[in-house]
Motif scaffolding. Structure first.
Motif, PDB file in Angstrom:
ATOM      1  N   SER A 267       8.130   2.457   7.879  1.00  0.00           N
ATOM      2  CA  SER A 267       7.134   3.502   8.112  1.00  0.00           C
ATOM      3  C   SER A 267       5.732   2.953   7.904  1.00  0.00           C
ATOM      4  O   SER A 267       5.498   2.087   7.057  1.00  0.00           O
ATOM      5  CB  SER A 267       7.375   4.688   7.175  1.00  0.00           C
ATOM      6  N   LEU A 268       4.813   3.501   8.701  1.00  0.00           N
ATOM      7  CA  LEU A 268       3.404   3.071   8.675  1.00  0.00           C
ATOM      8  C   LEU A 268       2.601   4.365   8.692  1.00  0.00           C
ATOM      9  O   LEU A 268       2.458   4.989   9.733  1.00  0.00           O
ATOM     10  CB  LEU A 268       3.132   2.216   9.909  1.00  0.00           C
ATOM     11  N   THR A 269       2.098   4.809   7.531  1.00  0.00           N
ATOM     12  CA  THR A 269       1.520   6.155   7.447  1.00  0.00           C
ATOM     13  C   THR A 269       0.134   6.138   6.828  1.00  0.00           C
ATOM     14  O   THR A 269      -0.266   5.169   6.181  1.00  0.00           O
ATOM     15  CB  THR A 269       2.412   7.080   6.589  1.00  0.00           C
ATOM     16  N   SER A 270      -0.576   7.230   6.961  1.00  0.00           N
ATOM     17  CA  SER A 270      -1.849   7.524   6.284  1.00  0.00           C
ATOM     18  C   SER A 270      -2.887   6.430   6.490  1.00  0.00           C
ATOM     19  O   SER A 270      -3.281   5.737   5.554  1.00  0.00           O
ATOM     20  CB  SER A 270      -1.635   7.733   4.782  1.00  0.00           C
ATOM     21  N   ALA A 271      -3.327   6.281   7.699  1.00  0.00           N
ATOM     22  CA  ALA A 271      -4.423   5.362   8.032  1.00  0.00           C
ATOM     23  C   ALA A 271      -4.138   3.932   7.619  1.00  0.00           C
ATOM     24  O   ALA A 271      -5.014   3.216   7.162  1.00  0.00           O
ATOM     25  CB  ALA A 271      -5.732   5.832   7.394  1.00  0.00           C
ATOM     26  N   SER A 272      -2.896   3.508   7.741  1.00  0.00           N
ATOM     27  CA  SER A 272      -2.578   2.103   7.488  1.00  0.00           C
ATOM     28  C   SER A 272      -2.520   1.360   8.820  1.00  0.00           C
ATOM     29  O   SER A 272      -2.380   1.965   9.873  1.00  0.00           O
ATOM     30  CB  SER A 272      -1.257   1.987   6.747  1.00  0.00           C
ATOM     31  N   VAL A 273      -2.637   0.045   8.735  1.00  0.00           N
ATOM     32  CA  VAL A 273      -2.826  -0.752   9.942  1.00  0.00           C
ATOM     33  C   VAL A 273      -1.844  -1.914   9.961  1.00  0.00           C
ATOM     34  O   VAL A 273      -1.616  -2.553   8.940  1.00  0.00           O
ATOM     35  CB  VAL A 273      -4.276  -1.317   9.997  1.00  0.00           C
ATOM     36  N   LEU A 274      -1.233  -2.145  11.119  1.00  0.00           N
ATOM     37  CA  LEU A 274      -0.515  -3.393  11.364  1.00  0.00           C
ATOM     38  C   LEU A 274      -1.299  -4.126  12.433  1.00  0.00           C
ATOM     39  O   LEU A 274      -1.383  -3.657  13.576  1.00  0.00           O
ATOM     40  CB  LEU A 274       0.922  -3.124  11.829  1.00  0.00           C
ATOM     41  N   GLN A 275      -1.898  -5.230  12.068  1.00  0.00           N
ATOM     42  CA  GLN A 275      -2.755  -5.959  13.006  1.00  0.00           C
ATOM     43  C   GLN A 275      -2.166  -7.330  13.258  1.00  0.00           C
ATOM     44  O   GLN A 275      -1.871  -8.076  12.339  1.00  0.00           O
ATOM     45  CB  GLN A 275      -4.164  -6.068  12.412  1.00  0.00           C
ATOM     46  N   THR A 276      -1.969  -7.644  14.535  1.00  0.00           N
ATOM     47  CA  THR A 276      -1.570  -9.001  14.889  1.00  0.00           C
ATOM     48  C   THR A 276      -2.703  -9.621  15.687  1.00  0.00           C
ATOM     49  O   THR A 276      -3.192  -9.028  16.641  1.00  0.00           O
ATOM     50  CB  THR A 276      -0.285  -8.995  15.741  1.00  0.00           C
ATOM     51  N   GLY A 277      -3.119 -10.778  15.243  1.00  0.00           N
ATOM     52  CA  GLY A 277      -4.252 -11.443  15.893  1.00  0.00           C
ATOM     53  C   GLY A 277      -5.375 -11.645  14.902  1.00  0.00           C
ATOM     54  O   GLY A 277      -5.371 -11.065  13.820  1.00  0.00           O
ATOM     55  N   ASP A 278      -6.324 -12.466  15.268  1.00  0.00           N
ATOM     56  CA  ASP A 278      -7.420 -12.777  14.355  1.00  0.00           C
ATOM     57  C   ASP A 278      -8.450 -11.649  14.337  1.00  0.00           C
ATOM     58  O   ASP A 278      -8.618 -10.930  15.312  1.00  0.00           O
ATOM     59  CB  ASP A 278      -8.103 -14.079  14.774  1.00  0.00           C
ATOM     60  N   THR A 279      -9.109 -11.517  13.184  1.00  0.00           N
ATOM     61  CA  THR A 279     -10.085 -10.450  12.996  1.00  0.00           C
ATOM     62  C   THR A 279     -11.330 -11.019  12.347  1.00  0.00           C
ATOM     63  O   THR A 279     -11.245 -11.891  11.478  1.00  0.00           O
ATOM     64  CB  THR A 279      -9.491  -9.346  12.099  1.00  0.00           C
ATOM     65  N   GLU A 280     -12.477 -10.518  12.758  1.00  0.00           N
ATOM     66  CA  GLU A 280     -13.733 -10.946  12.145  1.00  0.00           C
ATOM     67  C   GLU A 280     -13.993 -10.165  10.862  1.00  0.00           C
ATOM     68  O   GLU A 280     -14.281 -10.731   9.819  1.00  0.00           O
ATOM     69  CB  GLU A 280     -14.870 -10.729  13.149  1.00  0.00           C
ATOM     70  N   LYS A 281     -13.852  -8.845  10.920  1.00  0.00           N
ATOM     71  CA  LYS A 281     -14.208  -8.025   9.767  1.00  0.00           C
ATOM     72  C   LYS A 281     -13.351  -6.766   9.742  1.00  0.00           C
ATOM     73  O   LYS A 281     -13.140  -6.141  10.779  1.00  0.00           O
ATOM     74  CB  LYS A 281     -15.684  -7.634   9.854  1.00  0.00           C
ATOM     75  N   ILE A 282     -12.861  -6.397   8.565  1.00  0.00           N
ATOM     76  CA  ILE A 282     -12.078  -5.174   8.412  1.00  0.00           C
ATOM     77  C   ILE A 282     -12.685  -4.358   7.285  1.00  0.00           C
ATOM     78  O   ILE A 282     -12.977  -4.886   6.208  1.00  0.00           O
ATOM     79  CB  ILE A 282     -10.604  -5.482   8.053  1.00  0.00           C
TER      80      ILE A 282
END
Lengths: 131, 56
Positions: A14-29
């Motif tokens: 489960s992935l709930t309440s404004a949670s994130v699964l991110q695949t790939g590079d990110t500059e800023k979170i």
């Protein structure tokens, strides 16, 4: 500069309440979550209009250590891969993050206020001792 | 501050996690800077009696 992440298999229940699964590079979170966890004796379905600014915890600043400034950073990647065979997670919630890939900078913050709401005092003995 | 890193092989078999919650991170990768903060309030005063839930 960054390595490549290789994950063969990801299983998330489960992935709930404004949670994130991110695949790939990110500059800023940047993530923020404010939650009011109310446990009530009597169930009342419907709307619950409670302004969050009534509680101090949502306005108080959270002290976070600051990253020291790095003037010279040298990274040599002898092996440019991060290999993971399998990731098995039951639950991700409340602005939490599963990130596969590299990140430059991330800032996450969460505030939770718990309230136990009773109609009658369940601990009459304790109340007498205090008074 | 000088900071030199040499990354050799990183090979992970299996990762089993029950829960990730409240501004926490599972990161498979590299990063420069992580800032995590969490405020959690469950004091004895969190016990509310009667019908009104909102504080004055």
């Amino acid at each position: 500069m960054y390595r490549t992440s290789a994950v063969d298999e990801v299983i998330i229940n489960s992935l709930t309440s404004a949670s994130v699964l991110q695949t790939g590079d990110t500059e800023k979170i940047q993530c923020f979550s404010a939650a009011l966890a109310i446990q009530r004796e009597r169930t009342d379905f419907g709307r619950l209009d409670i302004p969050l600014n009534k509680y101090d915890i949502f306005s108080q600043p959270v002290v976070i250590p600051v990253c020291p400034p790095v003037k010279i950073k040298k990274t040599f990647n002898a092996n440019p891969f991060i290999r993971v065979c399998k990731i098995d997670i039951l639950g991700v919630s409340s602005s939490a993050l599963l990130h596969i890939g590299s990140v430059c900078e991330m800032t996450l913050q969460s505030r939770v206020k718990h309230i136990r709401h009773f109609l009658k005092n369940p601990y009459p003995d304790i109340e007498e001792e205090e008074s | 501050m000088k900071f030199c890193v040499t990354n050799h092989e990183l090979f992970v078999g299996e990762i089993h996690i029950i829960g990730v919650s409240l501004s926490s991170v599972v990161l498979v990768g590299d990063t420069d800077c992580i800032n995590l903060g969490s405020a959690f309030d469950t004091p004895p005063e969190s016990l509310v009696l009667g019908s009104s839930l909102v504080p004055l």
